[in-house]
Enzyme design. Structure first.
Site, PDB file in Angstrom:
ATOM      1  N   GLY A 160       5.537  11.547 -21.195  1.00 52.11           N
ATOM      2  CA  GLY A 160       6.727  10.779 -22.076  1.00 52.11           C
ATOM      3  C   GLY A 160       6.456  10.000 -23.338  1.00 52.11           C
ATOM      4  O   GLY A 160       5.292  10.345 -23.687  1.00 52.11           O
ATOM      5  N   ILE A 162       4.912   6.886 -22.458  1.00 59.94           N
ATOM      6  CA  ILE A 162       3.634   6.064 -22.639  1.00 59.94           C
ATOM      7  C   ILE A 162       3.034   7.566 -22.564  1.00 59.94           C
ATOM      8  O   ILE A 162       1.547   7.683 -23.010  1.00 59.94           O
ATOM      9  CB  ILE A 162       3.703   6.022 -21.405  1.00 59.94           C
ATOM     10  CG1 ILE A 162       4.484   4.019 -21.019  1.00 59.94           C
ATOM     11  CG2 ILE A 162       2.340   4.829 -21.150  1.00 59.94           C
ATOM     12  CD1 ILE A 162       4.837   4.139 -19.707  1.00 59.94           C
ATOM     13  N   ARG A 240       3.245   4.748 -11.071  1.00 55.71           N
ATOM     14  CA  ARG A 240       3.306   4.685  -9.988  1.00 55.71           C
ATOM     15  C   ARG A 240       2.835   4.631  -8.495  1.00 55.71           C
ATOM     16  O   ARG A 240       2.226   5.968  -8.353  1.00 55.71           O
ATOM     17  CB  ARG A 240       4.955   4.262  -9.646  1.00 55.71           C
ATOM     18  CG  ARG A 240       6.066   4.228  -9.924  1.00 55.71           C
ATOM     19  CD  ARG A 240       6.117   2.177  -9.849  1.00 55.71           C
ATOM     20  NE  ARG A 240       7.035   1.684 -10.258  1.00 55.71           N
ATOM     21  CZ  ARG A 240       6.427   0.766 -11.593  1.00 55.71           C
ATOM     22  NH1 ARG A 240       5.431   0.707 -12.130  1.00 55.71           N
ATOM     23  NH2 ARG A 240       7.660   0.119 -12.009  1.00 55.71           N
ATOM     24  N   GLU A 269       2.816  -1.722  -2.348  1.00 55.47           N
ATOM     25  CA  GLU A 269       1.658  -3.248  -3.379  1.00 55.47           C
ATOM     26  C   GLU A 269       2.876  -4.375  -2.787  1.00 55.47           C
ATOM     27  O   GLU A 269       4.411  -3.909  -2.253  1.00 55.47           O
ATOM     28  CB  GLU A 269       2.578  -2.883  -4.657  1.00 55.47           C
ATOM     29  CG  GLU A 269       2.010  -1.846  -5.437  1.00 55.47           C
ATOM     30  CD  GLU A 269       2.441  -2.433  -7.052  1.00 55.47           C
ATOM     31  OE1 GLU A 269       3.052  -2.956  -7.989  1.00 55.47           O
ATOM     32  OE2 GLU A 269       1.262  -0.560  -7.933  1.00 55.47           O
ATOM     33  N   HIS A 287      -1.954  -3.837 -11.529  1.00 55.75           N
ATOM     34  CA  HIS A 287      -0.660  -3.255 -11.701  1.00 55.75           C
ATOM     35  C   HIS A 287      -0.435  -4.940 -12.744  1.00 55.75           C
ATOM     36  O   HIS A 287       0.590  -4.767 -12.823  1.00 55.75           O
ATOM     37  CB  HIS A 287       0.688  -3.773 -10.546  1.00 55.75           C
ATOM     38  CG  HIS A 287       1.532  -2.732 -11.084  1.00 55.75           C
ATOM     39  ND1 HIS A 287       2.851  -2.063 -10.342  1.00 55.75           N
ATOM     40  CD2 HIS A 287       2.518  -2.250 -12.439  1.00 55.75           C
ATOM     41  CE1 HIS A 287       3.442  -1.535 -10.934  1.00 55.75           C
ATOM     42  NE2 HIS A 287       3.241  -1.373 -12.242  1.00 55.75           N
ATOM     43  N   ILE A 288      -1.379  -4.400 -13.577  1.00 51.51           N
ATOM     44  CA  ILE A 288      -0.968  -4.846 -14.740  1.00 51.51           C
ATOM     45  C   ILE A 288      -1.338  -4.195 -15.729  1.00 51.51           C
ATOM     46  O   ILE A 288      -1.143  -4.713 -17.446  1.00 51.51           O
ATOM     47  CB  ILE A 288      -2.283  -5.770 -15.137  1.00 51.51           C
ATOM     48  CG1 ILE A 288      -3.370  -5.757 -15.304  1.00 51.51           C
ATOM     49  CG2 ILE A 288      -1.981  -7.544 -14.235  1.00 51.51           C
ATOM     50  CD1 ILE A 288      -5.096  -5.818 -14.748  1.00 51.51           C
TER      51      ILE A 288
HETATM   52  C1  GLV Z   1       6.104  -1.526 -14.697  1.00 53.15           C
HETATM   53  O1  GLV Z   1       4.992  -1.447 -13.695  1.00 53.15           O
HETATM   54  C2  GLV Z   1       6.711  -0.524 -15.534  1.00 53.15           C
HETATM   55  O2  GLV Z   1       7.184   0.029 -14.965  1.00 53.15           O
HETATM   56  O3  GLV Z   1       7.057  -2.046 -16.112  1.00 53.15           O
END
Ligand code: GLV
Length: 321
Positions: A160, A162, A240, A269, A287-288
Site C-alpha cells: 500500500g 507505506i 499490527r 499491546e 509502536h512509534i
Molecule cells: C499506527 O499504528 C497507525 O495505524 O496509524
C-alpha cells in the site's frame, strides 16, 4: 443541514497542533487525558457525543457505539489502521468512520528502515555491547551483519502507501524489491516485482510486514511462514502485532531458524510477551513508527478535519469504506 447537537469527545490529549484545530471547531469539547480512558470513561465520553476522535488504544465496539445514542455522526481514528473500530457496526448505525492515510507514510517508512538497519547491522547489539563495559578492540569478525546494499532482497508484505514508501527507500540502498498485493500477484511496479506470499517469504533477506490486521491477515506470519524464510533472513513488523504469531516467532528466534527480527507492534499491546524481551537477535520499539512530531500533528489535524467536514454535512476527507 442543521449542525448536530452534542459534544465532540476526544479520548486522549492530542498534539498541540491538533488541540488547536479542535478548539477552532468551536464546539463543546470533552477531552481525555494523556492515558487511554477506561472502558467506562470511553462509554461516558461517547454518551451524547456527535463526534468522537479516538486513538488506536480505544476499542470502539457495538456496545460503545450504542451508548452514544442517535446523535453520533462520526468516529475519527487518529491512525491509518482501524482494527480497533467495529466499522460494520458503525456503518449500520449510520456513523461515518475515518482514518489518517497518507500523512504518516514517510514517518512509518523511515522507522521501518531504521529497524531494518538496526537489526541487520546489529546497532542495538553494538550499543549493548559497549554499555556492558567489556574491554574491546576492533576485530574482523566482530558484530558482522547483513550487507543490505550488496544486492539484498527486501520483501514487502502489503504494497500500500507505506509499502511504496519503503520500496522508495530500498531503491536508494540498491535492494531488489519483491511485494505482495491484494490486487496483483504478478507483474511489476517499476522495479518492484509482485509475487505470491510463499515466494516472497522464500526469496527475501528482509521481510517487512506492512499489511493491515484483518481476519485474513491474523497470524499470516505463523510457524509455517517463518519456516519458509531463509535461515539468515530478518522479519520486520511495523503494521499490527496480530499479523505475526508471536509464540511462533519466539520459537524461531530461539532455535535460530531465522536471522533475526524487529518489532514495533505487539499482539496484546501494551503487554509485551516477556519471552520477546529475552529472545535473541530481536530489536523492539514501542509502536512509534509514525511518531515523527510533524506527522503526529498531521494525523490529529486530519482526524479533526474529518470531524469538521462531517459535522458541516460535507463528505469525510478520508472515510473508511
Ligand atoms: C499506527 O499504528 C497507525 O495505524 O496509524
Amino acid at each position: 443541514m442543521t449542525t448536530p447537537a452534542g459534544h465532540v469527545y476526544v479520548s486522549r490529549l492530542l498534539t498541540d497542533g491538533a488541540m488547536e484545530r479542535l478548539r477552532r471547531l468551536d464546539r463543546p469539547l470533552r477531552v481525555g487525558g494523556e492515558d487511554p480512558p477506561t472502558r467506562d470513561e470511553l462509554a461516558a465520553g461517547f454518551t451524547g457525543a456527535c463526534a468522537a476522535v479516538v486513538t488506536l488504544t480505544e476499542r470502539v465496539d457495538a456496545g460503545i457505539l450504542d451508548t452514544a445514542g442517535d446523535g453520533l455522526r462520526v468516529v475519527a481514528n487518529v491512525a491509518v489502521g482501524y482494527d480497533n473500530i467495529d466499522v460494520a457496526a458503525a456503518h449500520a448505525a449510520g456513523v461515518t468512520v475515518t482514518n489518517t492515510p497518507g500523512v504518516l507514510d514517510n514517518a512509518t517508512a523511515d522507522h521501518t528502515f531504521a529497524l531494518i538497519l538496526a537489526v541487520t547491522r546489529r546497532v542495538v547489539d553494538g550499543d549493548r555491547f559497549l554499555r556492558s563495559r567489556r574491554p574491546w578492540i576492533w576485530g574482523p569478525r566482530m558484530l558482522t551483519g547483513l550487507d543490505v546494499s550488496a544486492g539484498a532482497t527486501l520483501g514487502i508484505l502489503g504494497y500500500g502507501r507505506i509499502g511504496r514508501a519503503v520500496a522508495r527507500r530500498a531503491r536508494a540502498f540498491d535492494m531488489t524489491v519483491l511485494a505482495t498485493s491484494r490486487r496483483r500477484t504478478s507483474g511489476a511496479d517499476g522495479d518492484v516485482r509482485f509475487v505470491d506470499t510463499d515466494t516472497l517469504l522464500a526469496d527475501s533477506d528482509v521481510v517487512c510486514v506492512l499489511t493491515p490486521l484483518t481476519p485474513e491477515t491474523r497470524h499470516l506470519i505463523d510457524g509455517a511462514a517463518l519456516d519458509r524464510m531463509k535461515s539468515t533472513a530478518y522479519l520486520v513488523n511495523t503494521a499490527r502485532g496480530g499479523v505475526v504469531d508471536e509464540s511462533a516467532l519466539i520459537d524461531a528466534l530461539r532455535a535460530g531458524r531465522i536471522g533475526g527480527a524487529a518489532l514495533d507492534v505487539f499482539e496484546n499491546e501494551p503487554h509485551v510477551n516477556p519471552a520477546l524481551l529475552d529472545a535473541p537477535n530481536l530489536v523492539l520499539t514501542p509502536h512509534i513508527a509514525s511518531a515523527g512530531e510533524a506527522t503526529r500533528d498531521a494525523m490529529g489535524v486530519l482526524a479533526v478535519d474529518n470531524v469538521a467536514a462531517v459535522l458541516a454535512g460535507r463528505p469525510a476527507l478520508t472515510p473508511v469504506r
